[in-house]
Scaffold this motif. Sequence first.
Motif, PDB file in Angstrom:
ATOM      1  N   VAL A  37       0.859  -1.189   0.000  1.00 33.54           N
ATOM      2  CA  VAL A  37       0.000   0.000   0.000  1.00 33.54           C
ATOM      3  C   VAL A  37       0.894   1.238   0.000  1.00 33.54           C
ATOM      4  CG1 VAL A  37      -1.815  -1.180   1.303  1.00 33.54           C
ATOM      5  CG2 VAL A  37      -0.080   0.143   2.530  1.00 33.54           C
ATOM      6  N   ARG A  38       0.285   2.358  -0.225  1.00 34.31           N
ATOM      7  CA  ARG A  38       1.066   3.592  -0.106  1.00 34.31           C
ATOM      8  C   ARG A  38       0.229   4.663   0.549  1.00 34.31           C
ATOM      9  NH1 ARG A  38      -2.228   6.433  -2.655  1.00 34.31           N
ATOM     10  NH2 ARG A  38      -2.400   6.525  -4.905  1.00 34.31           N
ATOM     11  N   PHE A  39       0.927   5.506   1.301  1.00 35.74           N
ATOM     12  CA  PHE A  39       0.294   6.717   1.822  1.00 35.74           C
ATOM     13  C   PHE A  39       1.030   7.841   1.123  1.00 35.74           C
ATOM     14  CE2 PHE A  39       0.250  10.016   5.318  1.00 35.74           C
ATOM     15  CZ  PHE A  39      -1.025  10.454   5.003  1.00 35.74           C
ATOM     16  N   ALA A  40       0.257   8.749   0.526  1.00 35.46           N
ATOM     17  CA  ALA A  40       0.870   9.724  -0.382  1.00 35.46           C
ATOM     18  C   ALA A  40       0.476  11.158  -0.039  1.00 35.46           C
ATOM     19  CB  ALA A  40       0.462   9.388  -1.816  1.00 35.46           C
ATOM     20  N   PRO A  41       0.925  11.668   1.087  1.00 36.60           N
ATOM     21  CA  PRO A  41       0.533  13.028   1.447  1.00 36.60           C
ATOM     22  C   PRO A  41       1.260  14.081   0.618  1.00 36.60           C
ATOM     23  CG  PRO A  41       2.110  12.187   3.038  1.00 36.60           C
ATOM     24  CD  PRO A  41       1.828  11.064   2.089  1.00 36.60           C
ATOM     25  N   SER A  42       0.578  15.192   0.397  1.00 35.94           N
ATOM     26  CA  SER A  42       1.228  16.340  -0.242  1.00 35.94           C
ATOM     27  C   SER A  42       1.759  17.216   0.883  1.00 35.94           C
ATOM     28  CB  SER A  42       0.212  17.120  -1.070  1.00 35.94           C
ATOM     29  OG  SER A  42      -0.374  16.254  -2.019  1.00 35.94           O
ATOM     30  N   PRO A  43       3.041  17.571   0.851  1.00 33.89           N
ATOM     31  CA  PRO A  43       3.594  18.360   1.970  1.00 33.89           C
ATOM     32  C   PRO A  43       3.259  19.841   1.847  1.00 33.89           C
ATOM     33  CG  PRO A  43       5.327  17.844   0.412  1.00 33.89           C
ATOM     34  CD  PRO A  43       4.071  17.229  -0.139  1.00 33.89           C
ATOM     35  N   ILE A  91       5.994  11.022  -0.881  1.00 34.25           N
ATOM     36  CA  ILE A  91       5.749  12.444  -0.676  1.00 34.25           C
ATOM     37  C   ILE A  91       5.343  13.045  -2.023  1.00 34.25           C
ATOM     38  CG2 ILE A  91       6.756  14.637   0.086  1.00 34.25           C
ATOM     39  CD1 ILE A  91       6.507  12.617   2.397  1.00 34.25           C
ATOM     40  N   ASP A  92       4.088  13.430  -2.126  1.00 26.91           N
ATOM     41  CA  ASP A  92       3.547  13.966  -3.387  1.00 26.91           C
ATOM     42  C   ASP A  92       3.827  15.463  -3.469  1.00 26.91           C
ATOM     43  OD1 ASP A  92       2.671  11.443  -3.998  1.00 26.91           O
ATOM     44  OD2 ASP A  92       0.548  11.952  -4.144  1.00 26.91           O
ATOM     45  N   ASP A  93       5.057  15.781  -3.851  1.00 27.48           N
ATOM     46  CA  ASP A  93       5.458  17.194  -3.843  1.00 27.48           C
ATOM     47  C   ASP A  93       5.667  17.755  -5.241  1.00 27.48           C
ATOM     48  OD1 ASP A  93       7.633  15.620  -4.347  1.00 27.48           O
ATOM     49  OD2 ASP A  93       9.016  16.696  -3.033  1.00 27.48           O
ATOM     50  N   LEU A 144      -0.306  17.866 -12.077  1.00 27.20           N
ATOM     51  CA  LEU A 144      -1.239  17.581 -10.977  1.00 27.20           C
ATOM     52  C   LEU A 144      -0.867  16.185 -10.471  1.00 27.20           C
ATOM     53  CD1 LEU A 144      -3.172  19.458 -13.089  1.00 27.20           C
ATOM     54  CD2 LEU A 144      -4.502  19.268 -10.994  1.00 27.20           C
ATOM     55  N   TYR A 145      -1.425  15.765  -9.358  1.00 27.64           N
ATOM     56  CA  TYR A 145      -0.949  14.502  -8.784  1.00 27.64           C
ATOM     57  C   TYR A 145      -1.363  13.284  -9.607  1.00 27.64           C
ATOM     58  CZ  TYR A 145      -4.965  12.013  -6.988  1.00 27.64           C
ATOM     59  OH  TYR A 145      -6.078  11.239  -6.909  1.00 27.64           O
ATOM     60  N   THR A 146      -2.378  13.449 -10.458  1.00 26.59           N
ATOM     61  CA  THR A 146      -3.024  12.303 -11.121  1.00 26.59           C
ATOM     62  C   THR A 146      -2.072  11.378 -11.894  1.00 26.59           C
ATOM     63  OG1 THR A 146      -4.697  13.991 -11.538  1.00 26.59           O
ATOM     64  CG2 THR A 146      -5.140  11.784 -12.396  1.00 26.59           C
ATOM     65  N   PRO A 192       1.551  11.479 -12.116  1.00 23.87           N
ATOM     66  CA  PRO A 192       2.690  10.968 -11.344  1.00 23.87           C
ATOM     67  C   PRO A 192       2.289   9.831 -10.398  1.00 23.87           C
ATOM     68  CG  PRO A 192       2.774  13.345 -11.401  1.00 23.87           C
ATOM     69  CD  PRO A 192       1.472  12.949 -12.040  1.00 23.87           C
ATOM     70  N   SER A 193       1.107   9.952  -9.827  1.00 22.46           N
ATOM     71  CA  SER A 193       0.649   8.929  -8.888  1.00 22.46           C
ATOM     72  C   SER A 193       0.545   7.570  -9.583  1.00 22.46           C
ATOM     73  CB  SER A 193      -0.709   9.371  -8.336  1.00 22.46           C
ATOM     74  OG  SER A 193      -1.164   8.454  -7.393  1.00 22.46           O
ATOM     75  N   VAL A 194      -0.015   7.579 -10.785  1.00 19.30           N
ATOM     76  CA  VAL A 194      -0.160   6.313 -11.520  1.00 19.30           C
ATOM     77  C   VAL A 194       1.216   5.763 -11.897  1.00 19.30           C
ATOM     78  CG1 VAL A 194      -0.993   5.285 -13.671  1.00 19.30           C
ATOM     79  CG2 VAL A 194      -2.470   6.847 -12.383  1.00 19.30           C
ATOM     80  N   ILE A 236      -5.810   2.845  -1.018  1.00 22.61           N
ATOM     81  CA  ILE A 236      -6.849   3.074   0.000  1.00 22.61           C
ATOM     82  C   ILE A 236      -6.838   4.560   0.315  1.00 22.61           C
ATOM     83  CG2 ILE A 236      -7.619   2.474   2.333  1.00 22.61           C
ATOM     84  CD1 ILE A 236      -5.661  -0.051   1.955  1.00 22.61           C
ATOM     85  N   ARG A 237      -7.928   5.232   0.058  1.00 21.34           N
ATOM     86  CA  ARG A 237      -7.960   6.682   0.273  1.00 21.34           C
ATOM     87  C   ARG A 237      -9.398   7.150   0.462  1.00 21.34           C
ATOM     88  NH1 ARG A 237      -5.818   8.396  -5.804  1.00 21.34           N
ATOM     89  NH2 ARG A 237      -7.397   7.286  -6.977  1.00 21.34           N
ATOM     90  N   GLY A 238      -9.555   8.452   0.574  1.00 18.67           N
ATOM     91  CA  GLY A 238     -10.878   8.999   0.877  1.00 18.67           C
ATOM     92  C   GLY A 238     -11.811   8.971  -0.326  1.00 18.67           C
ATOM     93  N   ASP A 275     -13.392  11.257  -1.551  1.00 18.30           N
ATOM     94  CA  ASP A 275     -13.270  12.422  -2.430  1.00 18.30           C
ATOM     95  C   ASP A 275     -12.445  12.093  -3.674  1.00 18.30           C
ATOM     96  OD1 ASP A 275     -11.277  12.058  -0.494  1.00 18.30           O
ATOM     97  OD2 ASP A 275     -10.592  14.134  -0.624  1.00 18.30           O
ATOM     98  N   HIS A 276     -11.816  10.914  -3.693  1.00 16.98           N
ATOM     99  CA  HIS A 276     -10.992  10.550  -4.848  1.00 16.98           C
ATOM    100  C   HIS A 276     -11.702   9.644  -5.850  1.00 16.98           C
ATOM    101  CE1 HIS A 276      -7.154  12.394  -3.899  1.00 16.98           C
ATOM    102  NE2 HIS A 276      -7.307  12.032  -2.638  1.00 16.98           N
ATOM    103  N   VAL A 277     -12.984   9.342  -5.618  1.00 19.97           N
ATOM    104  CA  VAL A 277     -13.664   8.356  -6.465  1.00 19.97           C
ATOM    105  C   VAL A 277     -13.607   8.727  -7.955  1.00 19.97           C
ATOM    106  CG1 VAL A 277     -15.918   7.396  -7.047  1.00 19.97           C
ATOM    107  CG2 VAL A 277     -15.156   7.381  -4.688  1.00 19.97           C
TER     108      VAL A 277
HETATM  109  N1  GLU Z   1      -1.320  13.457  -2.783  1.00 17.35           N
HETATM  110  C1  GLU Z   1      -2.672  13.034  -2.980  1.00 17.35           C
HETATM  111  C2  GLU Z   1      -3.528  13.608  -1.875  1.00 17.35           C
HETATM  112  O1  GLU Z   1      -3.022  13.887  -0.814  1.00 17.35           O
HETATM  113  C3  GLU Z   1      -2.682  11.531  -2.980  1.00 17.35           C
HETATM  114  C4  GLU Z   1      -3.989  10.907  -3.107  1.00 17.35           C
HETATM  115  C5  GLU Z   1      -3.816   9.435  -3.241  1.00 17.35           C
HETATM  116  O2  GLU Z   1      -3.663   8.959  -4.343  1.00 17.35           O
HETATM  117  O3  GLU Z   1      -3.780   8.757  -2.212  1.00 17.35           O
HETATM  118  O4  GLU Z   1      -4.698  13.840  -2.073  1.00 17.35           O
END
Ligand code: GLU
Length: 450
Positions: free
Chosen positions: A5-11, A41-43, A183-185, A187-189, A201-203, A205-207
């Motif tokens: 899994v990954r957790f990908a916060p934007s700093p 780190i989604d920077d 945008l993150y879309t 790079p994330s893929v 696994i995320r919120g 709001d990303h559907v």
């Molecule tokens: N950096 C994105 C965010 O924080 C990542 C979302 C994700 O794919 O988990 O919304």
Amino acid sequence: MTVKVRFAPSPTGKLHVGNVRTALMNVLFARGQGGQVLLRIDDTDIERSTLENEDAIRADLTWLGLSWDETFKQSERFDKYEIAKAQLIEKGLLYPCYETEDELDRKRKIQRAQGKPPVYDRAALSLTDDEKDKLEAEGRKPHWRFKLSGGRIEWTDLVRGPSHIETSSVSDPILIRADGSYLYTLPSVVDDLESNVTHIIRGEDHVTNSAAQIEIFEALGGKGSAPAMGHMALLVGADGDKLSKRLGSLSIEDLREIDGFEPMAVCSLLAKIGTSDAVDVRSELQQLAEEFDFGKLSRTPARFDPEELKRLNAKLVHAMDYADVRDRLAGLDADGGEAFWLTVRPNLTVLKDVVEWARLIEGPVTPAIADEDADFAAQAAELLPEGELTVDSWGAWTNALKEATGRKGKTLFLPLRMALTGQQRGPEMGELLPLIGAEKAKARLKGVTV
Ligand code: GLU
């Protein structure tokens, strides 16, 4: 298949209870499956991302006990995203658009006025090379949109069950802005593919993003290359209101530094709200991991109630042995020994509450005695029960004083509290009195600072 899994916060800000819940669910799921956790780190938003936020994110996760097996930053990988960009252009799936924000706004307004959904009309797709050259000669820089299939995207969501999005009802997403930033879309893929992420696994709001990303996964990685997806319902406040406005005050840093909560109280609450489990505290993350199950997650929003956090925290603190907290008490300059700890422990909500107890007991306390209460206080000193004070002494003493003086309620209790503690408010006097002891109590009632 090893779960990853990954957790990908934007700093671009601090971690708060909302994004930490996402991190927690990822970690709990992975740990329960013997899987791996990537902290990414989604920077890509260079302007708004800071190193300070990045450090704070790592510190917060470490404090919470949410560990990771691998980590990297997107800003170090722009070359990979450029390659993906070229691949998508080559496949005819990424196209340049030249509309300004204002022009797009106007289009949307017209669509709405005609009762149509404000979906991008793909006008840029029919631009000829000459027209594009002309626009660029005018100084316009293109932004780039991904060309959705227009079909129905289906997936079995880990939380929401069978899910679908009709891409015909969604605008082709912008992947690259006119200033060249991503945008993150995309790079994330690219990263999820390269890192072999198995579950996103995320919120909730990303559907909609997920639908577009599934198509991007397939364009870059082939059919079936999209990871499994789970979208959790969002957090709301205790009153059912959206938390977004209050998230600033619900940063993990504040919960730790200002409120003084224990990490396992925070993790337990975030792991249990919005699930079919009872909201209760656990002392180990491993236990939360063993109890984690996507099937338990509710589709209705999870309520985050700070009062509940206090309740769980108090329960944790009340079960702490002296040996467990001794160093922390010393750090707070409030180590009054084991007997002191066992007496005050049931009164604490957070550990640092102990400081107030220690200070009131140890002193020095400057008694606050109003002129009109001086005689009363002196009388109270005389009537203090003889011998060792106990938790029953306060009741016996104040009853005797009531009889002797006719005082009752606030006029009886407040002057005693003010004389013994120097303050109008504080811990239960019945419990405090035996810890202060007869000698100090008498002195304080006579106005002596001890
Ligand atoms: N950096 C994105 C965010 O924080 C990542 C979302 C994700 O794919 O988990 O919304």
